[in-house]
Write an enzyme that holds these catalytic residues in place. Sequence first.
Site, PDB file in Angstrom:
ATOM      1  N   HIS A   1      44.452  55.373  36.001  1.00 35.92           N
ATOM      2  CA  HIS A   1      45.241  54.365  36.719  1.00 35.92           C
ATOM      3  C   HIS A   1      45.873  55.011  37.948  1.00 35.92           C
ATOM      4  O   HIS A   1      46.422  56.115  37.857  1.00 35.92           O
ATOM      5  CB  HIS A   1      46.330  53.804  35.803  1.00 35.92           C
ATOM      6  CG  HIS A   1      47.179  52.767  36.469  1.00 35.92           C
ATOM      7  ND1 HIS A   1      46.732  51.479  36.672  1.00 35.92           N
ATOM      8  CD2 HIS A   1      48.429  52.818  36.982  1.00 35.92           C
ATOM      9  CE1 HIS A   1      47.682  50.784  37.291  1.00 35.92           C
ATOM     10  NE2 HIS A   1      48.716  51.583  37.485  1.00 35.92           N
TER      11      HIS A   1
ATOM     12  N   LEU B   1      48.956  46.729  28.553  1.00 40.12           N
ATOM     13  CA  LEU B   1      48.359  47.178  29.811  1.00 40.12           C
ATOM     14  C   LEU B   1      49.021  48.446  30.336  1.00 40.12           C
ATOM     15  O   LEU B   1      50.235  48.498  30.499  1.00 40.12           O
ATOM     16  CB  LEU B   1      48.481  46.063  30.859  1.00 40.12           C
ATOM     17  CG  LEU B   1      47.913  46.365  32.250  1.00 40.12           C
ATOM     18  CD1 LEU B   1      46.398  46.513  32.179  1.00 40.12           C
ATOM     19  CD2 LEU B   1      48.315  45.277  33.241  1.00 40.12           C
TER      20      LEU B   1
ATOM     21  N   GLU C   1      42.200  62.243  41.451  1.00 40.91           N
ATOM     22  CA  GLU C   1      41.505  61.590  40.333  1.00 40.91           C
ATOM     23  C   GLU C   1      40.209  62.306  40.009  1.00 40.91           C
ATOM     24  O   GLU C   1      39.869  62.520  38.835  1.00 40.91           O
ATOM     25  CB  GLU C   1      41.213  60.128  40.677  1.00 40.91           C
ATOM     26  CG  GLU C   1      42.439  59.241  40.773  1.00 40.91           C
ATOM     27  CD  GLU C   1      42.070  57.803  41.096  1.00 40.91           C
ATOM     28  OE1 GLU C   1      40.890  57.440  40.929  1.00 40.91           O
ATOM     29  OE2 GLU C   1      42.958  57.043  41.519  1.00 40.91           O
TER      30      GLU C   1
END
Length: 208
Positions: free
Chosen positions: A106, A141, A171
């Site tokens: 995320h 979530l 990432e």
Amino acid sequence: MKNIVILISGRGSNMQAIVNTAIPNAKVVAVLSNNPNAVGLAWAAERGIATAALNHKDFANRLDFDRAMMQLIDEYAPDLVVLAGFMRILTPEFCAHYENRCINIHPSLLPSFTGLHTHQRALDEGCRISGCTIHFVTEVLDNGSIIAQGVVPILDNDTADDIAARVLKVEHQLLPQAVADFISGNLKIVGKRVIKSNQVDDSVTLLA
């Protein structure tokens, strides 16, 4: 050898980072998508990885889609399911089925900025740092136990796109390492915290 199934919705750059890392004792056995036009599917297929797409628009509701995707995923007997830019909110049934063997990346420092538009929201709130979080997937979530986080600065003249580009580089480093840690059995969930048996000094110096 542990089997990995990766779910994507677009270009799959994080999927590519995992494949290119060639993680020991791991094999990416399939790349699946909810988007038949996802660019990452072609990239994976060119490298001999099985691919398939289920268009979520073809299903009457979210649960029907998730059940079909679960059936497809399970054909590959995954030890780990990786959500690498998979732009779907998952049902509790899906999350329970892959409990403690499904991870997500995320683009924010959770628990801040769950959901969408994370970089613009960080700008709007005047944050000085941003980053990304890798976590186990639960039915809530962006709320599962955190495996790893990477931090980048937010500079005074940054746009949301500038932050996104900076975070994406992190990432691509962080996700393959998290996958490798899972595959090698280095991760243990204790309460809400993920304990790493091979943890090293991750100290970070932040500049204001």
